[in-house]
Design a protein around this motif. Structure first.
Motif, PDB file in Angstrom:
ATOM      1  N   ARG A   1      43.777  50.674  43.816  1.00 18.66           N
ATOM      2  CA  ARG A   1      44.276  49.286  43.825  1.00 18.66           C
ATOM      3  C   ARG A   1      43.220  48.358  44.420  1.00 18.66           C
ATOM      4  NH1 ARG A   1      49.129  46.029  43.979  1.00 18.66           N
ATOM      5  NH2 ARG A   1      49.493  45.000  45.973  1.00 18.66           N
TER       6      ARG A   1
ATOM      7  N   ALA B   1      41.198  45.227  42.597  1.00 17.32           N
ATOM      8  CA  ALA B   1      41.143  43.883  43.186  1.00 17.32           C
ATOM      9  C   ALA B   1      39.703  43.377  43.264  1.00 17.32           C
ATOM     10  CB  ALA B   1      41.777  43.900  44.571  1.00 17.32           C
TER      11      ALA B   1
ATOM     12  N   LEU C   1      48.570  41.134  42.047  1.00 17.75           N
ATOM     13  CA  LEU C   1      48.835  42.209  43.003  1.00 17.75           C
ATOM     14  C   LEU C   1      50.233  42.136  43.604  1.00 17.75           C
ATOM     15  CD1 LEU C   1      45.440  42.330  44.961  1.00 17.75           C
ATOM     16  CD2 LEU C   1      46.229  43.917  43.209  1.00 17.75           C
TER      17      LEU C   1
END
Length: 272
Positions: A220, A224, A241
């Motif tokens: 994750r 990002a 997100l």
């Protein structure tokens, strides 16, 4: 403990959070021993004991569990303050998962014949989802081209690229999964953080990636950083997100200290 567990459930805490709180409370009760009466002094002594035996992040996590329990018992006035720490906005080089390392993990999983694991890793990396959101990837939702998540009274939509949508549907078809969750264990339960983490860790030697970098949430973070480097859109990234605070999103987009050092070295205009 049963009543406290019910209290946490009714507050819509995630299952993993509830289990963590209950485990942390066992540590507190073990510290108390036979003398179970508590006051501010004993609670502060427990905090000092935690500081001596655990990292700051772990201490604050365990204090959060304790404070929830104190609130449940009606002793809000006894709640303990967390240990203050300076926020580190620099990413630690030894924990940064690079794009090349991510691709090696996927290739290693495929080479091991673990197609579901490879697709799990790829899905998290290209969508930026939380591991807990894998269970929302059903055949029905993937066919729509978007994943709608309803969790803790919040709603958010996860968008899919055409490529990952096609791969997910092909995988489901090959496994004869016609409806419901796509990522499941052998017993038919949705994949969760623990079993995915252990499967990923097993790839470290074949992929040539440090074990410190291999954990689901790091995918994750990788998403990002790549999204922000591509778009420079911090607000949009926060929406993707599912963050309610841009400060949290800033942490996800942090560069390593090495990168900042190179940038400083290029600032020659102020040099004498």
């Amino acid at each position: 403990m049963v009543e406290f567990e019910k209290y946490l459930y009714e507050r819509e805490n995630a299952g993993a959070t509830i289990r963590k709180y209950l485990t942390d409370l066992k540590c507190f009760f073990k510290f108390l021993g036979e003398k179970t009466e508590i006051d501010k002094g004993r609670l502060l002594a427990y905090k000092e004991w935690l500081i001596e035996h655990y990292t700051v992040n772990s201490v604050n996590s365990m204090l959060a569990a304790l404070n929830q329990f104190l609130t449940f018992c009606g002793y809000c006035e006894l709640k303990i303050r967390r240990v203050k720490t300076q926020k580190n906005l620099f990413l630690q080089e030894e924990k940064e998962l690079t794009c090349q390392e991510y691709k090696r993990l996927v290739k290693a999983a495929r080479a091991e014949g673990k197609s579901q694991l490879a697709l799990c890793i790829e899905t998290i990396a290209v969508t930026g989802i939380r591991v807990s959101e894998l269970k929302y990837f059903t055949v029905e939702q993937v066919k729509k081209g978007r994943i709608e998540v309803h969790n803790k009274g919040k709603y958010r939509r996860i968008f899919l690229t055409a490529s990952i949508r096609k791969k997910l549907l092909m995988f489901a078809s090959a496994r004869k999964i016609r409806s419901g969750c796509i990522f499941v264990t052998k017993s038919g339960q949705p994949k969760d953080r623990s079993n995915l983490w252990s499967e990923m860790k097993a790839l470290k030697k074949k992929a040539g990636v440090s074990g410190e970098k291999i954990f689901p949430h790091n995918l994750r973070h990788l998403f990002a950083r790549v999204y922000y480097q591509t778009t420079q859109d911090l607000t949009g990234l926060a929406d993707v997100l599912g963050h309610s605070s841009l400060n949290v999103t800033r942490i996800y987009t942090s560069n390593t200290g090495e990168i900042y050092q190179r940038q400083l070295n290029r600032m020659t205009i102020l040099q004498m």
